[in-house]
Motif scaffolding. Structure first.
Motif, PDB file in Angstrom:
ATOM      1  N   PHE A 181       0.829  -1.197   0.000  1.00 35.64           N
ATOM      2  CA  PHE A 181       0.000   0.000   0.000  1.00 35.64           C
ATOM      3  C   PHE A 181       0.873   1.261   0.000  1.00 35.64           C
ATOM      4  O   PHE A 181       2.027   1.225   0.439  1.00 35.64           O
ATOM      5  N   PRO A 182       0.350   2.391  -0.465  1.00 33.59           N
ATOM      6  CA  PRO A 182       1.141   3.636  -0.535  1.00 33.59           C
ATOM      7  C   PRO A 182       1.227   4.352   0.812  1.00 33.59           C
ATOM      8  O   PRO A 182       1.053   5.566   0.902  1.00 33.59           O
ATOM      9  N   ILE A 183       1.469   3.572   1.864  1.00 32.48           N
ATOM     10  CA  ILE A 183       1.575   4.116   3.210  1.00 32.48           C
ATOM     11  C   ILE A 183       2.748   3.458   3.923  1.00 32.48           C
ATOM     12  O   ILE A 183       3.278   2.443   3.455  1.00 32.48           O
ATOM     13  N   SER A 184       3.154   4.010   5.061  1.00 30.74           N
ATOM     14  CA  SER A 184       4.170   3.360   5.877  1.00 30.74           C
ATOM     15  C   SER A 184       3.629   2.026   6.379  1.00 30.74           C
ATOM     16  O   SER A 184       2.455   1.921   6.748  1.00 30.74           O
ATOM     17  N   ASN A 185       4.487   1.007   6.396  1.00 33.83           N
ATOM     18  CA  ASN A 185       4.049  -0.316   6.857  1.00 33.83           C
ATOM     19  C   ASN A 185       4.608  -0.649   8.243  1.00 33.83           C
ATOM     20  O   ASN A 185       4.648  -1.822   8.632  1.00 33.83           O
ATOM     21  N   LYS A 186       5.012   0.350   8.998  1.00 38.00           N
ATOM     22  CA  LYS A 186       5.657   0.108  10.285  1.00 38.00           C
ATOM     23  C   LYS A 186       4.639  -0.072  11.408  1.00 38.00           C
ATOM     24  O   LYS A 186       4.566   0.713  12.363  1.00 38.00           O
ATOM     25  N   PHE A 187       3.860  -1.108  11.272  1.00 32.97           N
ATOM     26  CA  PHE A 187       2.894  -1.471  12.303  1.00 32.97           C
ATOM     27  C   PHE A 187       2.512  -2.937  12.098  1.00 32.97           C
ATOM     28  O   PHE A 187       2.733  -3.516  11.042  1.00 32.97           O
ATOM     29  N   THR A 188       1.948  -3.544  13.125  1.00 34.50           N
ATOM     30  CA  THR A 188       1.522  -4.941  13.083  1.00 34.50           C
ATOM     31  C   THR A 188       0.125  -5.033  12.482  1.00 34.50           C
ATOM     32  O   THR A 188      -0.740  -4.203  12.779  1.00 34.50           O
ATOM     33  N   CYS A 189      -0.105  -6.037  11.648  1.00 34.96           N
ATOM     34  CA  CYS A 189      -1.414  -6.180  11.025  1.00 34.96           C
ATOM     35  C   CYS A 189      -1.696  -7.643  10.720  1.00 34.96           C
ATOM     36  O   CYS A 189      -0.813  -8.497  10.798  1.00 34.96           O
ATOM     37  N   LYS A 205      -1.000  -2.298  20.268  1.00 40.74           N
ATOM     38  CA  LYS A 205       0.384  -1.966  20.618  1.00 40.74           C
ATOM     39  C   LYS A 205       1.028  -0.972  19.657  1.00 40.74           C
ATOM     40  O   LYS A 205       1.897  -0.200  20.049  1.00 40.74           O
ATOM     41  N   ASP A 206       0.631  -0.992  18.370  1.00 39.90           N
ATOM     42  CA  ASP A 206       1.260  -0.068  17.420  1.00 39.90           C
ATOM     43  C   ASP A 206       0.316   0.378  16.309  1.00 39.90           C
ATOM     44  O   ASP A 206       0.740   0.706  15.213  1.00 39.90           O
ATOM     45  N   ARG A 207      -0.985   0.380  16.613  1.00 41.88           N
ATOM     46  CA  ARG A 207      -1.978   0.785  15.603  1.00 41.88           C
ATOM     47  C   ARG A 207      -1.771   2.242  15.201  1.00 41.88           C
ATOM     48  O   ARG A 207      -1.669   3.132  16.054  1.00 41.88           O
ATOM     49  N   PRO A 208      -1.702   2.526  13.892  1.00 41.43           N
ATOM     50  CA  PRO A 208      -1.538   3.917  13.439  1.00 41.43           C
ATOM     51  C   PRO A 208      -2.719   4.785  13.873  1.00 41.43           C
ATOM     52  O   PRO A 208      -3.863   4.321  13.935  1.00 41.43           O
ATOM     53  N   ALA A 209      -2.429   6.028  14.175  1.00 47.53           N
ATOM     54  CA  ALA A 209      -3.475   6.961  14.594  1.00 47.53           C
ATOM     55  C   ALA A 209      -4.549   7.071  13.522  1.00 47.53           C
ATOM     56  O   ALA A 209      -4.245   7.205  12.332  1.00 47.53           O
ATOM     57  N   GLY A 210      -5.791   6.974  13.944  1.00 43.09           N
ATOM     58  CA  GLY A 210      -6.904   7.114  13.019  1.00 43.09           C
ATOM     59  C   GLY A 210      -7.303   5.839  12.318  1.00 43.09           C
ATOM     60  O   GLY A 210      -8.321   5.810  11.622  1.00 43.09           O
ATOM     61  N   MET A 211      -6.522   4.766  12.474  1.00 47.36           N
ATOM     62  CA  MET A 211      -6.853   3.507  11.821  1.00 47.36           C
ATOM     63  C   MET A 211      -7.692   2.665  12.772  1.00 47.36           C
ATOM     64  O   MET A 211      -7.367   2.532  13.950  1.00 47.36           O
ATOM     65  N   PRO A 212      -8.798   2.075  12.298  1.00 48.32           N
ATOM     66  CA  PRO A 212      -9.681   1.307  13.178  1.00 48.32           C
ATOM     67  C   PRO A 212      -9.085  -0.062  13.530  1.00 48.32           C
ATOM     68  O   PRO A 212      -8.194  -0.549  12.836  1.00 48.32           O
ATOM     69  N   PRO A 213      -9.576  -0.705  14.561  1.00 48.44           N
ATOM     70  CA  PRO A 213      -9.114  -2.052  14.913  1.00 48.44           C
ATOM     71  C   PRO A 213      -9.366  -3.059  13.794  1.00 48.44           C
ATOM     72  O   PRO A 213      -8.536  -3.922  13.530  1.00 48.44           O
ATOM     73  N   VAL A 214     -10.529  -2.927  13.130  1.00 47.75           N
ATOM     74  CA  VAL A 214     -10.882  -3.846  12.042  1.00 47.75           C
ATOM     75  C   VAL A 214     -11.599  -3.057  10.958  1.00 47.75           C
ATOM     76  O   VAL A 214     -12.445  -2.223  11.235  1.00 47.75           O
ATOM     77  N   CYS A 215     -11.250  -3.333   9.709  1.00 43.74           N
ATOM     78  CA  CYS A 215     -12.000  -2.774   8.591  1.00 43.74           C
ATOM     79  C   CYS A 215     -12.246  -3.875   7.571  1.00 43.74           C
ATOM     80  O   CYS A 215     -11.590  -4.919   7.588  1.00 43.74           O
ATOM     81  N   LEU A 216     -13.190  -3.657   6.712  1.00 44.29           N
ATOM     82  CA  LEU A 216     -13.531  -4.647   5.693  1.00 44.29           C
ATOM     83  C   LEU A 216     -12.600  -4.470   4.499  1.00 44.29           C
ATOM     84  O   LEU A 216     -12.663  -3.468   3.796  1.00 44.29           O
ATOM     85  N   PHE A 217     -11.727  -5.431   4.295  1.00 45.11           N
ATOM     86  CA  PHE A 217     -10.780  -5.345   3.182  1.00 45.11           C
ATOM     87  C   PHE A 217     -11.441  -5.712   1.862  1.00 45.11           C
ATOM     88  O   PHE A 217     -11.212  -5.087   0.841  1.00 45.11           O
ATOM     89  N   SER A 218     -12.260  -6.757   1.880  1.00 49.94           N
ATOM     90  CA  SER A 218     -12.903  -7.177   0.650  1.00 49.94           C
ATOM     91  C   SER A 218     -14.112  -8.045   0.937  1.00 49.94           C
ATOM     92  O   SER A 218     -14.120  -8.808   1.901  1.00 49.94           O
ATOM     93  N   GLY A 219     -15.098  -7.943   0.092  1.00 49.99           N
ATOM     94  CA  GLY A 219     -16.270  -8.800   0.187  1.00 49.99           C
ATOM     95  C   GLY A 219     -16.227  -9.928  -0.810  1.00 49.99           C
ATOM     96  O   GLY A 219     -17.169 -10.713  -0.903  1.00 49.99           O
TER      97      GLY A 219
END
Length: 376
Positions: A181-189, A205-219
């Protein structure tokens, strides 16, 4: 990318027939794509509580089995690996490659398995020394100078059935998320999928600010079927790099229209015009088993990942423990989740810091040609 690893192209359309999707326990991790696209019985470290709830955040992909419009969104081109061949501009009919005389028989996934892996993000000398790698990158590449090493695990179980379909998969990335993805990948996922529904999970422990705990990646991004390798062409050059008895399968696709461009990683074309996906197998205890998953990452800062290779270690044909995998999202209703914004993050996101200019992602595959086609 088991994924798919990897790896994706956004074909946004809606399916006319949608089956009711009930709240249930289901998971599959992509990818690239993908992908794709790996994790061995991953015990989530202490302090990695993801604090999941039904108000997570989601990156929606279309799901013909889903009812709510939130689950109907982008379908990524995976060339038959994660969704129907009709969703990709395949070269052979049904995205199935016929093997030529002298080429080895197709290997297959075990019914279920768990494996850890080392992930190598190669950002220098990548044209001279591309994957696949027989273990770590060659000695001409120096860790910390030419590539970064991180760790993760993959869980796979084809025997399970969920409201969203068959099969479950989870890929867990420790400290360094999947760099496509076009973002920093310095977090656990983690990418978790059950049937066609794929979730993206982050941890406290290292969730990026503003990012939710869970999101829908694909249906509409199911785990690879056991015979998924039939959708990739055999690459003799890749096989030789894996080593004795190795079997490599890969191709490059054209970003502009999504059509397959070249079989095999070498020679490396312009990484701003083409995207690669590959998978390697090798002999282990008398059987041909998964060896590595190699693919194109986001080639520019902040991800800075022209090539990525996930090389399996301690591969075991054992059933994953639900408590360590699927249970993280089993009580979530995908219709209540926000859609992920991983491929198209908000312009003010701190994760975009260091971005120099826009480079293509898996979500761009065929986007231009599809827009032209729909406009006619």
């Amino acid at each position: 990318m088991n994924t798919l690893i990897g790896v994706r192209s956004a074909n946004t359309h809606r399916r006319s027939h949608v089956a009711a999707f009930s709240r249930a326990s289901f998971i599959i991790v992509f990818l690239f794509a993908l992908s794709l696209l790996g994790l061995t019985g991953c015990n989530i470290p202490a302090g990695n509580n993801n604090s999941n709830n039904s108000n997570g955040n989601a990156n929606g992909n279309s799901n013909s089995n889903a009812q709510n419009t939130n689950v109907n969104g982008a379908i990524y081109s995976t060339y038959g690996v994660h969704n129907p061949p009709s969703d990709s501009p395949c070269k052979p009919p049904n995205c199935v490659y016929q093997r030529a005389p002298g080429e080895p028989a197709d290997p297959a996934y075990p019914e279920y398995w768990v494996s850890g892996w080392n992930m190598y993000r190669v950002y220098k000398k990548f044209k001279e020394y591309p994957p696949p790698y027989d273990g770590a990158p060659p000695s001409q590449l120096v860790e910390g100078t030419d590539y970064e090493k991180s760790w993760g695990k993959t869980y796979y179980d084809s025997t399970t059935t969920w409201p969203g379909g068959e099969g479950a998969m989870m890929e867990y990335y420790e400290n360094r998320c999947l760099p496509i993805f076009p973002i920093s990948n310095k977090f656990t996922c983690a990418f978790i999928s059950l049937g066609k529904i794929a979730y993206f999970v982050t941890y406290e422990k290292d969730r990026p600010a503003g990012m939710p705990p869970v999101c829908l990646f694909s249906g509409y991004n199911h785990p690879p079927r056991r015979n998924f390798i039939e959708h990739l062409p055999y690459a003799a050059g890749d096989s030789a790099q894996i080593g004795t008895g190795g079997q490599g399968y890969s191709f490059w696709v054209t970003v502009a229209d999504g059509t397959p461009y070249q079989t095999g990683v070498k020679p490396v074309p312009d990484v701003l015009k083409y995207i690669m996906f590959g998978y390697g197998f090798a002999p282990k205890d008398g059987q041909i088993m998964p060896q590595s998953f190699y693919f194109s990452g986001y080639p520019m800062p902040p991800a800075d990942a022209p090539f990525v290779s996930q090389n399996y270690i301690d591969f075991q044909a054992v059933k994953p423990n639900p408590a360590e995998t699927w249970d993280q999202v089993k009580n979530l209703d995908p219709n209540s989740l926000p859609q992920c914004q991983l491929f198209d993050p908000p312009k003010d996101s701190k994760l975009l810091q260091g971005t120099q200019k826009q480079a293509p992602t898996w979500a761009d595959i065929g986007r231009v040609s599809k827009a032209v086609k729909e406009a006619k």
